[in-house]
Design a protein around this motif. Structure first.
Motif, PDB file in Angstrom:
ATOM      1  N   MET A 155       0.924  -1.138   0.019  1.00 13.65           N
ATOM      2  CA  MET A 155       0.112   0.014  -0.240  1.00 13.65           C
ATOM      3  C   MET A 155       0.903   1.174  -0.132  1.00 13.65           C
ATOM      4  O   MET A 155       0.455   2.324  -0.399  1.00 13.65           O
ATOM      5  CB  MET A 155      -0.840  -0.101   1.220  1.00 13.65           C
ATOM      6  CG  MET A 155      -1.965  -0.981   1.095  1.00 13.65           C
ATOM      7  SD  MET A 155      -3.150  -0.907   2.802  1.00 13.65           S
ATOM      8  CE  MET A 155      -3.932   0.613   2.502  1.00 13.65           C
ATOM      9  N   ALA A 156       1.951   1.297   0.601  1.00 12.04           N
ATOM     10  CA  ALA A 156       3.074   2.352   0.892  1.00 12.04           C
ATOM     11  C   ALA A 156       3.791   2.825  -0.571  1.00 12.04           C
ATOM     12  O   ALA A 156       4.078   3.729  -0.629  1.00 12.04           O
ATOM     13  CB  ALA A 156       3.749   2.184   2.019  1.00 12.04           C
ATOM     14  N   THR A 157       4.155   1.740  -1.404  1.00 12.20           N
ATOM     15  CA  THR A 157       4.757   2.050  -2.469  1.00 12.20           C
ATOM     16  C   THR A 157       3.878   2.172  -3.838  1.00 12.20           C
ATOM     17  O   THR A 157       2.833   1.682  -3.967  1.00 12.20           O
ATOM     18  CB  THR A 157       5.592   0.500  -2.815  1.00 12.20           C
ATOM     19  OG1 THR A 157       6.375   0.751  -3.948  1.00 12.20           O
ATOM     20  CG2 THR A 157       4.736  -0.601  -3.205  1.00 12.20           C
ATOM     21  N   ALA A 158       4.437   3.085  -4.653  1.00  9.01           N
ATOM     22  CA  ALA A 158       3.858   3.679  -5.811  1.00  9.01           C
ATOM     23  C   ALA A 158       4.127   2.659  -6.952  1.00  9.01           C
ATOM     24  O   ALA A 158       3.521   2.729  -7.928  1.00  9.01           O
ATOM     25  CB  ALA A 158       4.283   5.193  -5.974  1.00  9.01           C
ATOM     26  N   ALA A 159       5.433   1.822  -6.660  1.00  9.91           N
ATOM     27  CA  ALA A 159       5.780   1.153  -7.967  1.00  9.91           C
ATOM     28  C   ALA A 159       4.910  -0.248  -7.875  1.00  9.91           C
ATOM     29  O   ALA A 159       4.202  -0.508  -6.714  1.00  9.91           O
ATOM     30  CB  ALA A 159       7.060   0.672  -7.504  1.00  9.91           C
ATOM     31  N   GLY A 160       4.995  -0.905  -8.889  1.00  7.65           N
ATOM     32  CA  GLY A 160       4.194  -2.002  -8.986  1.00  7.65           C
ATOM     33  C   GLY A 160       3.286  -2.200 -10.080  1.00  7.65           C
ATOM     34  O   GLY A 160       2.933  -1.051 -10.619  1.00  7.65           O
ATOM     35  N   PRO A 161       2.688  -3.078 -10.393  1.00 10.28           N
ATOM     36  CA  PRO A 161       1.578  -3.292 -11.505  1.00 10.28           C
ATOM     37  C   PRO A 161       0.560  -2.675 -11.430  1.00 10.28           C
ATOM     38  O   PRO A 161      -0.215  -2.747 -10.129  1.00 10.28           O
ATOM     39  CB  PRO A 161       1.707  -4.671 -11.918  1.00 10.28           C
ATOM     40  CG  PRO A 161       1.974  -5.340 -10.620  1.00 10.28           C
ATOM     41  CD  PRO A 161       2.852  -4.622  -9.842  1.00 10.28           C
ATOM     42  N   GLY A 162      -0.166  -1.838 -12.081  1.00 13.26           N
ATOM     43  CA  GLY A 162      -1.602  -1.722 -11.931  1.00 13.26           C
ATOM     44  C   GLY A 162      -2.542  -2.387 -12.667  1.00 13.26           C
ATOM     45  O   GLY A 162      -3.646  -2.078 -12.902  1.00 13.26           O
ATOM     46  N   ASP A 163      -2.075  -3.411 -13.418  1.00 10.87           N
ATOM     47  CA  ASP A 163      -3.119  -4.304 -14.314  1.00 10.87           C
ATOM     48  C   ASP A 163      -3.216  -5.781 -13.379  1.00 10.87           C
ATOM     49  O   ASP A 163      -3.598  -6.520 -14.087  1.00 10.87           O
ATOM     50  CB  ASP A 163      -2.271  -4.494 -15.593  1.00 10.87           C
ATOM     51  CG  ASP A 163      -1.021  -5.187 -15.511  1.00 10.87           C
ATOM     52  OD1 ASP A 163      -0.491  -5.233 -14.152  1.00 10.87           O
ATOM     53  OD2 ASP A 163      -0.245  -5.412 -16.545  1.00 10.87           O
ATOM     54  N   GLY A 164      -2.863  -5.892 -12.240  1.00  9.32           N
ATOM     55  CA  GLY A 164      -3.228  -7.033 -11.604  1.00  9.32           C
ATOM     56  C   GLY A 164      -2.221  -8.171 -11.963  1.00  9.32           C
ATOM     57  O   GLY A 164      -2.464  -9.266 -11.446  1.00  9.32           O
ATOM     58  N   SER A 165      -1.366  -7.744 -12.451  1.00 10.97           N
ATOM     59  CA  SER A 165      -0.109  -8.752 -12.717  1.00 10.97           C
ATOM     60  C   SER A 165       0.714  -9.089 -11.554  1.00 10.97           C
ATOM     61  O   SER A 165       0.807  -8.297 -10.650  1.00 10.97           O
ATOM     62  CB  SER A 165       0.866  -8.423 -14.097  1.00 10.97           C
ATOM     63  OG  SER A 165       1.527  -7.512 -13.555  1.00 10.97           O
ATOM     64  N   ASP A 166       1.590  -9.923 -11.726  1.00 13.36           N
ATOM     65  CA  ASP A 166       2.508 -10.439 -10.618  1.00 13.36           C
ATOM     66  C   ASP A 166       4.090  -9.749 -10.842  1.00 13.36           C
ATOM     67  O   ASP A 166       4.998 -10.300 -10.244  1.00 13.36           O
ATOM     68  CB  ASP A 166       2.455 -11.810 -10.165  1.00 13.36           C
ATOM     69  CG  ASP A 166       1.234 -12.213  -9.593  1.00 13.36           C
ATOM     70  OD1 ASP A 166       0.534 -11.392  -9.103  1.00 13.36           O
ATOM     71  OD2 ASP A 166       0.892 -13.347  -9.824  1.00 13.36           O
ATOM     72  N   THR A 167       4.190  -8.801 -11.724  1.00 17.73           N
ATOM     73  CA  THR A 167       5.285  -8.357 -12.115  1.00 17.73           C
ATOM     74  C   THR A 167       5.738  -7.089 -11.428  1.00 17.73           C
ATOM     75  O   THR A 167       4.877  -6.339 -11.654  1.00 17.73           O
ATOM     76  CB  THR A 167       5.631  -8.084 -13.679  1.00 17.73           C
ATOM     77  OG1 THR A 167       5.301  -9.440 -14.286  1.00 17.73           O
ATOM     78  CG2 THR A 167       7.002  -7.621 -14.198  1.00 17.73           C
ATOM     79  N   TRP A 168       6.854  -7.151 -10.663  1.00 20.04           N
ATOM     80  CA  TRP A 168       7.073  -5.694 -10.002  1.00 20.04           C
ATOM     81  C   TRP A 168       8.733  -5.241 -10.199  1.00 20.04           C
ATOM     82  O   TRP A 168       9.554  -6.286 -10.489  1.00 20.04           O
ATOM     83  CB  TRP A 168       7.075  -6.215  -8.245  1.00 20.04           C
ATOM     84  CG  TRP A 168       5.734  -6.218  -7.903  1.00 20.04           C
ATOM     85  CD1 TRP A 168       4.892  -7.356  -8.069  1.00 20.04           C
ATOM     86  CD2 TRP A 168       4.919  -5.382  -7.205  1.00 20.04           C
ATOM     87  NE1 TRP A 168       3.716  -7.270  -7.493  1.00 20.04           N
ATOM     88  CE2 TRP A 168       3.621  -6.209  -7.104  1.00 20.04           C
ATOM     89  CE3 TRP A 168       5.015  -4.154  -6.927  1.00 20.04           C
ATOM     90  CZ2 TRP A 168       2.631  -5.395  -6.463  1.00 20.04           C
ATOM     91  CZ3 TRP A 168       3.937  -3.432  -6.207  1.00 20.04           C
ATOM     92  CH2 TRP A 168       2.778  -4.128  -6.031  1.00 20.04           C
ATOM     93  N   PRO A 169       8.899  -4.111 -10.044  1.00 18.84           N
ATOM     94  CA  PRO A 169      10.267  -3.761 -10.289  1.00 18.84           C
ATOM     95  C   PRO A 169      11.084  -3.900  -8.842  1.00 18.84           C
ATOM     96  O   PRO A 169      10.790  -3.286  -7.739  1.00 18.84           O
ATOM     97  CB  PRO A 169      10.288  -2.244 -10.450  1.00 18.84           C
ATOM     98  CG  PRO A 169       8.993  -1.657 -10.047  1.00 18.84           C
ATOM     99  CD  PRO A 169       7.886  -3.026 -10.053  1.00 18.84           C
ATOM    100  N   LEU A 170      12.054  -4.650  -8.997  1.00 16.22           N
ATOM    101  CA  LEU A 170      12.654  -5.121  -7.748  1.00 16.22           C
ATOM    102  C   LEU A 170      14.194  -5.109  -7.882  1.00 16.22           C
ATOM    103  O   LEU A 170      14.696  -5.516  -9.178  1.00 16.22           O
ATOM    104  CB  LEU A 170      12.123  -6.490  -7.256  1.00 16.22           C
ATOM    105  CG  LEU A 170      10.748  -6.607  -6.463  1.00 16.22           C
ATOM    106  CD1 LEU A 170      10.159  -7.954  -6.242  1.00 16.22           C
ATOM    107  CD2 LEU A 170      10.739  -5.759  -5.189  1.00 16.22           C
ATOM    108  N   VAL A 171      15.105  -5.294  -6.780  1.00 21.41           N
ATOM    109  CA  VAL A 171      16.635  -5.561  -7.018  1.00 21.41           C
ATOM    110  C   VAL A 171      16.434  -7.035  -6.181  1.00 21.41           C
ATOM    111  O   VAL A 171      16.218  -7.087  -5.327  1.00 21.41           O
ATOM    112  CB  VAL A 171      17.012  -4.576  -6.137  1.00 21.41           C
ATOM    113  CG1 VAL A 171      18.764  -5.019  -6.357  1.00 21.41           C
ATOM    114  CG2 VAL A 171      17.287  -3.127  -6.754  1.00 21.41           C
ATOM    115  N   VAL A 172      17.226  -7.735  -7.125  1.00 19.91           N
ATOM    116  CA  VAL A 172      17.501  -9.457  -6.552  1.00 19.91           C
ATOM    117  C   VAL A 172      18.956  -9.378  -6.134  1.00 19.91           C
ATOM    118  O   VAL A 172      19.859  -9.061  -6.854  1.00 19.91           O
ATOM    119  CB  VAL A 172      16.922 -10.141  -7.784  1.00 19.91           C
ATOM    120  CG1 VAL A 172      17.251 -11.661  -7.393  1.00 19.91           C
ATOM    121  CG2 VAL A 172      15.669  -9.969  -7.930  1.00 19.91           C
ATOM    122  N   GLY A 173      19.117  -9.898  -4.896  1.00 14.41           N
ATOM    123  CA  GLY A 173      20.366 -10.320  -4.455  1.00 14.41           C
ATOM    124  C   GLY A 173      20.561 -11.814  -4.363  1.00 14.41           C
ATOM    125  O   GLY A 173      19.712 -12.409  -3.667  1.00 14.41           O
TER     126      GLY A 173
END
Length: 318
Positions: free
Chosen positions: A145-163
């Motif tokens: 709820m706090a982040t503005a990032a993320g999909p608005g189309d109901g998909s499960d794809t998010w901008p992230l950094v993976v480590g």
């Protein structure tokens, strides 16, 4: 005694065969068999009395969620697999702890007293487990709820950094250490990575043996976690050095795991990194270029599995 403890764990006596369960829950037998296997359990004989009233209630609940549209039929088995994998690891640890507890009092406890201990401990573990789950659920809801990032189309794809953070020479180390020393090393690795990643506001996706996979919402957060991991491990005599790789971009998040090219790149960078170094991809390097807290230095492109020319950057403090 084993059967009595098992009955305490199940919370009810066994009453049904597989067909009896399907009939009592008004659930298709073939669907029930697929769900049972998705939960990670071996096939059972048609005449085995294995199931309880708790199983009937669980099947009815799952069917109700499906009918209500909460749990789509095409993803029901995938959800079952994801939950089962996490619960299986948790159960292994809990049963091992309970066994050690009972074995430590073998001379003092009668079989009846041992059952009483099990009956007291298991509900407490269940209550603690529910508390931790709700806390993580609340944290995840707040984060989304706090982040503005993320999909608005109901998909499960998010901008992230993976480590990825990988212990160097783990296989060689296991041959040189006793089981007790190895147990201490694994426990220390788990506690150290959990502390650092949580303090840095990242999330652990999973730990597999000598490697931890984590995600963060942005490059500075991920870079801070990576360098903090280096610092903590350097101070732990029992732990070998780490190799760490970071990559950023669109990531598919599904059933608690992450997938996609970004995950693959982070893994390849980790494999290519020298001991006690952090390598990042172009996206992370660009995001950190003007951040005075970090320094990134370009390295020569490398050829790794799946990528003929992967450009790594060395992440350091200024």
């Amino acid at each position: 005694m084993d059967e009595a403890i098992e009955e305490i764990v199940l919370g009810a006596p066994r009453r049904y065969t597989r067909a009896g369960l399907a009939e009592a829950a008004d659930f298709d037998l073939a669907e029930g068999r697929r769900l049972w296997r998705s939960l990670g359990f071996a096939e059972v004989g048609d005449d085995e009395v294995l199931f309880t009233d708790q199983d009937v209630a669980a099947v009815r609940l799952m069917a109700g969620l499906t009918e209500a549209g909460v749990l789509e039929p095409e993803v029901r088995e995938a959800v079952a697999r994801a939950v089962a994998q996490s619960m299986s690891r948790l159960a292994e640890w809990q049963v091992g702890m309970l066994r050690r507890l009972l074995e430590g009092h073998t001379e003092d406890l009668t079989p009846v007293e041992s059952l009483q201990v099990a009956a007291a401990v298991i509900p407490a573990l269940e209550q603690l487990q529910s508390y931790v789950w709700r806390r993580h659920l609340a944290a995840t809801v707040h984060r989304m709820m706090a982040t503005a990032a993320g999909p608005g189309d109901g998909s499960d794809t998010w901008p992230l950094v993976v480590g990825f953070a990988d212990m160097v020479g783990f296989t060689r180390t296991t041959r040189k250490r006793s089981p007790e020393e190895l147990s201490e090393m694994i426990e220390r690795f788990g506690s150290t990575t959990t502390d650092v990643i949580a303090d840095g506001r990242g999330r652990i996706v999973k730990t597999v043996g000598d490697e931890v996979l984590f995600v963060a919402d942005d490059a500075p957060t991920a870079a801070s976690i990576a360098l903090a991991l280096q610092d903590r491990v350097r101070a732990e005599d029992v732990l070998p050095q780490l190799r760490i790789g970071l990559a950023a971009g669109s990531v598919l998040t599904r059933y608690g795991d992450v997938y996609g090219e970004v995950v693959n790149i982070a893994s390849r960078l980790t494999t290519h990194a020298r001991p006690d170094t952090v390598l990042v991809d172009d996206v992370v390097a660009d995001a950190l270029a003007d951040d005075e807290r970090f320094r990134v230095r370009s390295l020569r492109p490398v050829s790794v599995r799946g990528y003929r020319s992967l450009h790594p950057w060395l992440l350091e403090r200024p």
